[in-house]
Motif scaffolding. Structure first.
Motif, short mmCIF file in Angstrom:
data_model
loop_
_atom_site.label_atom_id
_atom_site.label_comp_id
_atom_site.label_asym_id
_atom_site.label_seq_id
_atom_site.Cartn_x
_atom_site.Cartn_y
_atom_site.Cartn_z
N ARG A 1 26.18 19.20 -14.70
CA ARG A 1 25.49 19.16 -16.00
C ARG A 1 26.23 20.02 -17.01
N GLU A 2 25.91 19.82 -18.27
CA GLU A 2 26.50 20.62 -19.34
C GLU A 2 25.95 22.06 -19.27
N LEU B 1 30.73 17.54 -16.03
CA LEU B 1 31.40 16.29 -15.66
C LEU B 1 32.70 16.08 -16.43
N CYS C 1 23.38 16.73 -10.62
CA CYS C 1 23.21 16.65 -12.08
C CYS C 1 21.71 16.59 -12.37
N ARG D 1 25.25 11.15 -13.32
CA ARG D 1 26.54 11.82 -13.56
C ARG D 1 27.15 12.33 -12.26
N SER D 2 26.29 12.82 -11.36
CA SER D 2 26.82 13.31 -10.08
C SER D 2 27.41 12.15 -9.28
N ARG E 1 28.93 9.54 -10.60
CA ARG E 1 30.24 9.28 -11.19
C ARG E 1 31.24 10.34 -10.75
#
Length: 98
Positions: A25-26, A43, A63, A68-69, A71
């Motif tokens: 995560r951001e 990411l 994530c 996202r995780s 990917r």
């Protein structure tokens, strides 16, 4: 792709299992709380920072919800890393956070 649920990851940590967890995560999302043992590598920085990772280790990728995780797992797996996606992400996490 290998997968674990948030509960399975929590149970492994509670049993004292040493896990290598990467939260993709951001930074601002992570400030709201992350799994204690997790290292944050957003990411967008995975490719640039994968030199920090050890191909002989297994990594659990986390994530917010699992997208996202997923990917990140596909990317890292294609580069020879042993990765597991935590499905459901932090939305499903009920364990301790820092």
């Amino acid at each position: 792709m290998k997968q674990l649920t948030a509960k399975e990851v929590e149970n492994l940590l509670c049993q004292g299992t040493q896990l290598n967890i990467i939260d993709v995560r951001e930074v601002d999302e992570v400030k709201e709380g992350k799994i204690n043992a997790a290292m944050n590598i957003p990411l967008g920085l995975i490719e640039a920072r994968m030199s920090e990772l050890d191909k002989s280790k297994e990594y659990i990728i986390v994530c917010r919800s699992g997208g996202r995780s997923g990917r990140a797992c596909q990317f890292l797996k294609s580069r020879g890393f042993n990765v597991i996606n935590m499905v459901g992400g932090m939305l499903d996490w009920e364990g301790e956070m820092e």
